[in-house]
Design a protein around this motif. Structure first.
Motif, mmCIF file in Angstrom:
data_model
loop_
_atom_site.group_PDB
_atom_site.id
_atom_site.type_symbol
_atom_site.label_atom_id
_atom_site.label_comp_id
_atom_site.label_asym_id
_atom_site.label_seq_id
_atom_site.Cartn_x
_atom_site.Cartn_y
_atom_site.Cartn_z
ATOM 1 N N SER A 34 16.234 -28.940 54.105
ATOM 2 C CA SER A 34 15.200 -29.686 54.814
ATOM 3 C C SER A 34 13.844 -29.109 54.408
ATOM 4 O O SER A 34 13.792 -28.015 53.836
ATOM 5 C CB SER A 34 15.394 -29.578 56.327
ATOM 6 O OG SER A 34 14.964 -28.324 56.799
ATOM 7 N N PRO A 35 12.758 -29.797 54.703
ATOM 8 C CA PRO A 35 11.440 -29.256 54.351
ATOM 9 C C PRO A 35 11.133 -27.918 55.044
ATOM 10 O O PRO A 35 10.364 -27.121 54.535
ATOM 11 C CB PRO A 35 10.466 -30.331 54.824
ATOM 12 C CG PRO A 35 11.275 -31.586 54.861
ATOM 13 C CD PRO A 35 12.666 -31.163 55.226
ATOM 14 N N GLN A 36 11.748 -27.645 56.184
ATOM 15 C CA GLN A 36 11.483 -26.420 56.935
ATOM 16 C C GLN A 36 12.352 -25.244 56.513
ATOM 17 O O GLN A 36 12.002 -24.096 56.762
ATOM 18 C CB GLN A 36 11.679 -26.647 58.436
ATOM 19 C CG GLN A 36 10.723 -27.623 59.047
ATOM 20 C CD GLN A 36 11.144 -29.071 58.817
ATOM 21 O OE1 GLN A 36 12.304 -29.383 58.635
ATOM 22 N NE2 GLN A 36 10.161 -29.957 58.801
ATOM 23 N N GLU A 37 13.519 -25.520 55.915
ATOM 24 C CA GLU A 37 14.423 -24.431 55.529
ATOM 25 C C GLU A 37 15.474 -24.918 54.542
ATOM 26 O O GLU A 37 15.814 -26.101 54.498
ATOM 27 C CB GLU A 37 15.100 -23.823 56.751
ATOM 28 C CG GLU A 37 15.954 -24.789 57.549
ATOM 29 C CD GLU A 37 16.505 -24.183 58.823
ATOM 30 O OE1 GLU A 37 15.860 -23.288 59.410
ATOM 31 O OE2 GLU A 37 17.586 -24.592 59.233
ATOM 32 N N TYR A 38 15.962 -23.964 53.769
ATOM 33 C CA TYR A 38 16.989 -24.241 52.776
ATOM 34 C C TYR A 38 17.989 -23.101 52.901
ATOM 35 O O TYR A 38 17.635 -21.935 52.695
ATOM 36 C CB TYR A 38 16.357 -24.264 51.377
ATOM 37 C CG TYR A 38 17.238 -24.817 50.292
ATOM 38 C CD1 TYR A 38 17.136 -26.138 49.898
ATOM 39 C CD2 TYR A 38 18.151 -24.013 49.632
ATOM 40 C CE1 TYR A 38 17.922 -26.661 48.886
ATOM 41 C CE2 TYR A 38 18.944 -24.522 48.620
ATOM 42 C CZ TYR A 38 18.818 -25.836 48.247
ATOM 43 O OH TYR A 38 19.602 -26.343 47.238
ATOM 44 N N GLU A 39 19.211 -23.412 53.301
ATOM 45 C CA GLU A 39 20.197 -22.358 53.549
ATOM 46 C C GLU A 39 21.384 -22.489 52.607
ATOM 47 O O GLU A 39 21.880 -23.583 52.366
ATOM 48 C CB GLU A 39 20.708 -22.398 54.987
ATOM 49 C CG GLU A 39 21.648 -21.240 55.291
ATOM 50 C CD GLU A 39 22.178 -21.233 56.716
ATOM 51 O OE1 GLU A 39 22.959 -20.328 57.030
ATOM 52 O OE2 GLU A 39 21.826 -22.140 57.495
ATOM 53 N N ILE A 40 21.825 -21.328 52.090
ATOM 54 C CA ILE A 40 23.019 -21.272 51.257
ATOM 55 C C ILE A 40 23.986 -20.258 51.850
ATOM 56 O O ILE A 40 23.578 -19.334 52.559
ATOM 57 C CB ILE A 40 22.686 -20.924 49.787
ATOM 58 C CG1 ILE A 40 22.094 -19.513 49.670
ATOM 59 C CG2 ILE A 40 21.743 -21.973 49.193
ATOM 60 C CD1 ILE A 40 21.915 -19.026 48.244
ATOM 61 N N ARG A 41 25.273 -20.469 51.560
ATOM 62 C CA ARG A 41 26.325 -19.560 52.019
ATOM 63 C C ARG A 41 27.398 -19.455 50.943
ATOM 64 O O ARG A 41 27.529 -20.334 50.100
ATOM 65 C CB ARG A 41 26.978 -20.083 53.297
ATOM 66 C CG ARG A 41 26.083 -20.121 54.496
ATOM 67 C CD ARG A 41 26.850 -20.595 55.697
ATOM 68 N NE ARG A 41 25.968 -20.760 56.855
ATOM 69 C CZ ARG A 41 26.364 -21.256 57.999
ATOM 70 N NH1 ARG A 41 27.604 -21.650 58.169
ATOM 71 N NH2 ARG A 41 25.509 -21.381 58.996
ATOM 72 N N PRO A 54 9.659 -21.694 53.823
ATOM 73 C CA PRO A 54 8.340 -21.707 53.176
ATOM 74 C C PRO A 54 7.271 -21.068 54.064
ATOM 75 O O PRO A 54 7.238 -21.303 55.271
ATOM 76 C CB PRO A 54 8.062 -23.197 52.959
ATOM 77 C CG PRO A 54 8.914 -23.903 53.958
ATOM 78 C CD PRO A 54 10.109 -23.026 54.220
ATOM 79 N N VAL A 55 6.442 -20.248 53.418
ATOM 80 C CA VAL A 55 5.302 -19.628 54.095
ATOM 81 C C VAL A 55 4.071 -19.776 53.198
ATOM 82 O O VAL A 55 4.205 -19.872 51.980
ATOM 83 C CB VAL A 55 5.560 -18.137 54.420
ATOM 84 C CG1 VAL A 55 6.712 -17.985 55.400
ATOM 85 C CG2 VAL A 55 5.814 -17.341 53.162
ATOM 86 N N PRO A 56 2.875 -19.780 53.784
ATOM 87 C CA PRO A 56 1.674 -19.999 52.967
ATOM 88 C C PRO A 56 1.227 -18.779 52.162
ATOM 89 O O PRO A 56 0.621 -18.913 51.111
ATOM 90 C CB PRO A 56 0.611 -20.386 53.994
ATOM 91 C CG PRO A 56 1.082 -19.773 55.270
ATOM 92 C CD PRO A 56 2.591 -19.787 55.207
ATOM 93 N N GLU A 57 1.535 -17.572 52.640
ATOM 94 C CA GLU A 57 1.037 -16.391 51.951
ATOM 95 C C GLU A 57 1.932 -16.007 50.763
ATOM 96 O O GLU A 57 3.123 -16.293 50.758
ATOM 97 C CB GLU A 57 0.892 -15.200 52.912
ATOM 98 C CG GLU A 57 2.200 -14.690 53.494
ATOM 99 C CD GLU A 57 2.642 -15.411 54.756
ATOM 100 O OE1 GLU A 57 3.684 -15.010 55.292
ATOM 101 O OE2 GLU A 57 1.998 -16.373 55.201
ATOM 102 N N GLU A 58 1.331 -15.336 49.774
ATOM 103 C CA GLU A 58 2.066 -14.887 48.594
ATOM 104 C C GLU A 58 2.666 -13.511 48.833
ATOM 105 O O GLU A 58 2.175 -12.745 49.668
ATOM 106 C CB GLU A 58 1.124 -14.786 47.397
ATOM 107 C CG GLU A 58 0.571 -16.107 46.933
ATOM 108 C CD GLU A 58 -0.343 -15.943 45.738
ATOM 109 O OE1 GLU A 58 -0.443 -14.833 45.171
ATOM 110 O OE2 GLU A 58 -0.987 -16.936 45.371
ATOM 111 N N LYS A 59 3.708 -13.193 48.092
ATOM 112 C CA LYS A 59 4.276 -11.842 48.107
ATOM 113 C C LYS A 59 3.276 -10.922 47.411
ATOM 114 O O LYS A 59 2.756 -11.237 46.355
ATOM 115 C CB LYS A 59 5.616 -11.835 47.372
ATOM 116 C CG LYS A 59 6.259 -10.475 47.334
ATOM 117 C CD LYS A 59 7.554 -10.533 46.557
ATOM 118 C CE LYS A 59 8.253 -9.212 46.524
ATOM 119 N NZ LYS A 59 7.555 -8.179 45.780
#
Length: 117
Positions: A34-41, A54-59
Motif C-alpha cells: 500500500s502507499p503507507q507500507e510495504y511488508e514482506i515475510r 516511507p519517510v521524508p528524511e534521508e538516511k
C-alpha cells in the motif's frame, strides 16, 4: 507476559522499491503493498517480517540496528547481492570475517562467514 516478534520496520524513501529489492534478495513474499507500507515475510503466515515505511528524511549515518545473514557460501552470496544492487560499505569494521553491504537506500547489513564449531 509473552511477546511475539512481528517485524522489523525500515524507514525509507521508496517503500515499494526497497521492499521489492529485499523480497527478491531474500526470496520472500509480499504480504502488504500500500502507499503507507510495504511488508514482506518468509512465507505469508510466517514471522518475523520486514515492514518498509516511507519517510521524508534521508538516511544520514550508520544504522544503529542492522540485519545479519549467515549463508551457506559467503563469497557466492556477496557476489549475488552485489549483482542485485547491493554495495560494499565501510563502517569502520576493519579486518573481520563478515562483509558489510548496503541496500539501494544505504541501509547496512552483514553477510557472515561460516559458523565456528
Amino acid at each position: 507476559m509473552a511477546l511475539e516478534w512481528e517485524q522489523v520496520s525500515v524507514d525509507c524513501a521508496d517503500a515499494a522499491a526497497l521492499g521489492r529489492w529485499w523480497a527478491e534478495a531474500l526470496g520472500w513474499v509480499v504480504v502488504c503493498d500500500s502507499p503507507q507500507e510495504y511488508e514482506i515475510r518468509p512465507e505469508p503466515d510466517r514471522l518475523p517480517g520486514l515492514l518498509f515505511v516511507p519517510v521524508p528524511e534521508e538516511k544520514r549515518r550508520k544504522n544503529r540496528l542492522h540485519l545479519d545473514f549467515r549463508p551457506d557460501d559467503q563469497d557466492a552470496e556477496v557476489t549475488r547481492l552485489l549483482a542485485h544492487g547491493a554495495r560494499r560499505a565501510d563502517v569502520g569494521q576493519g579486518a573481520v570475517p563478515w562483509t558489510v553491504l548496503q541496500d539501494p537506500e544505504g541501509n547496512e547489513f552483514c553477510v557472515l562467514g561460516p559458523r565456528r564449531p
